[in-house]
Design a protein around this motif. Structure first.
Motif, PDB file in Angstrom:
ATOM      1  N   CYS A  89       7.612 107.051 -48.495  1.00  0.00           N
ATOM      2  CA  CYS A  89       6.197 106.454 -48.438  1.00  0.00           C
ATOM      3  C   CYS A  89       6.313 105.198 -49.812  1.00  0.00           C
ATOM      4  O   CYS A  89       6.020 104.131 -49.788  1.00  0.00           O
ATOM      5  N   TYR A 199       2.917 102.017 -46.315  1.00  0.00           N
ATOM      6  CA  TYR A 199       2.792 103.489 -45.855  1.00  0.00           C
ATOM      7  C   TYR A 199       1.947 104.280 -46.811  1.00  0.00           C
ATOM      8  O   TYR A 199       1.971 104.158 -48.137  1.00  0.00           O
ATOM      9  N   SER A 209       4.101 110.221 -41.701  1.00  0.00           N
ATOM     10  CA  SER A 209       3.493 108.980 -42.189  1.00  0.00           C
ATOM     11  C   SER A 209       4.016 107.851 -41.046  1.00  0.00           C
ATOM     12  O   SER A 209       3.155 106.797 -41.264  1.00  0.00           O
TER      13      SER A 209
END
Length: 304
Positions: A89, A199, A209
């Motif tokens: 992320c 993200y 995610s």
């Protein structure tokens, strides 16, 4: 998210080459974590099999296996770097800062793109009326991880990769276009990426995610989630997830969205079903709604 694990993130550095990427069509973001043989195979396939020039941006987590030195020697690759593994992320959001094109592709480092993978995506994009879409290529895997993938074994690592056999056969596997894009490789317009904030770092280092990103797109009004059969990649398999301490993304997703990720992918995205056009608002059976209510109560007892 485990706050103790991420309350002191290492500084992220970046390097954008002085050459312009104005002639590139896509910006391909590739997070990697000490996975150099796979990364080299992935980038070689992009260079060899892409129909158009693309900007390649690699986020290097640690890079202690020689990845950092190798990337520095590649003039056609931009990169971001963290001295520790910060997960996908943070990695993807860091790499976003170097994007110079209108289209962002998220590609795993253990994937090998097949010839024409990008042409199929680009031709689909040109047919669409606006930028509110989420497209995915179709993965060929030794053990198919979902109904979205094609099962065929051409090796589980670069050392045992039967590349010539894959190139001879990758177009022969029958597979219809499917609905419900979530996993990489996928592509989204950068304005839509920015609209939903990339993200979500509460899912660091990355479990769940992908459906979270799709849900954010859904909340932003995207209803065109399409997997393209003719755009194909070979996926060796998740080679990094077994080395990390996984976050409790299942419960994070429930607390955030009030439902399980399987409810979202089944009733909203219809993931893996034959593509039938733009998605509509879902009908959630009463029993599933009650189940999600109970799951929310359970999820409240867990922390990521």
């Amino acid at each position: 998210m485990d706050v103790n694990a991420y309350d002191m993130l290492p500084m992220i550095s970046s390097s954008a080459r002085t050459v312009s990427r104005s002639s590139c069509l896509f910006s391909i973001l590739i997070p990697t974590w000490n996975n150099l043989p796979y990364l080299q195979c992935c980038i070689r396939s992009i260079r060899k099999h892409s129909a158009f020039p693309h900007q390649i941006i690699v986020h290097i987590n640690e890079g202690t296996d020689g990845t950092l030195d190798w990337i520095k020697a590649q003039p056609d690759i931009d990169y971001t770097y963290s001295s520790q593994n910060i997960g996908v992320c943070f990695a993807l959001n860091a790499a976003r800062a170097l994007v110079q094109t209108d289209y962002i592709v998220y590609l795993n480092d253990d994937m090998y793109v097949c010839p024409g993978w990008d042409r199929v995506l680009w031709e689909e994009i040109q047919r669409l009326p606006d930028k509110y879409f989420f497209l995915s290529a179709t993965a060929i895997e030794p053990m198919a991880s979902s109904a979205c993938a094609i099962q065929a074994d051409f090796g589980s690592d670069p050392e045992h990769f039967r590349e010539d056999a894959l190139l001879d056969r990758f177009q022969q596997f029958e597979k219809a276009d499917w609905v419900g894009a979530t996993w990489p490789p996928n592509i989204v317009h950068r304005e839509v990426w920015d609209l939903v904030g990339g993200y979500s770092i509460e899912f660091s280092p990355g479990m769940y995610s992908d459906p979270d990103f799709s849900m954010k797109l859904w909340q932003a009004g995207v209803r065109y989630f399409k997997g393209l059969s003719a755009s194909r990649v070979y996926h060796f398999g998740s080679k990094s997830t077994g080395r990390i301490r996984k976050n409790k993304g299942y419960y994070t997703f429930i607390r955030k969205w009030g439902m399980t990720s399987s409810t979202f992918t089944r009733y909203y995205l219809h993931r893996g079903e034959p593509f039938a056009g733009t998605l509509r608002l879902p009908h959630i059976p009463l029993g599933i709604r009650w189940k999600n209510t109970w799951k929310k109560l359970v999820a409240a007892c867990y922390t990521s």
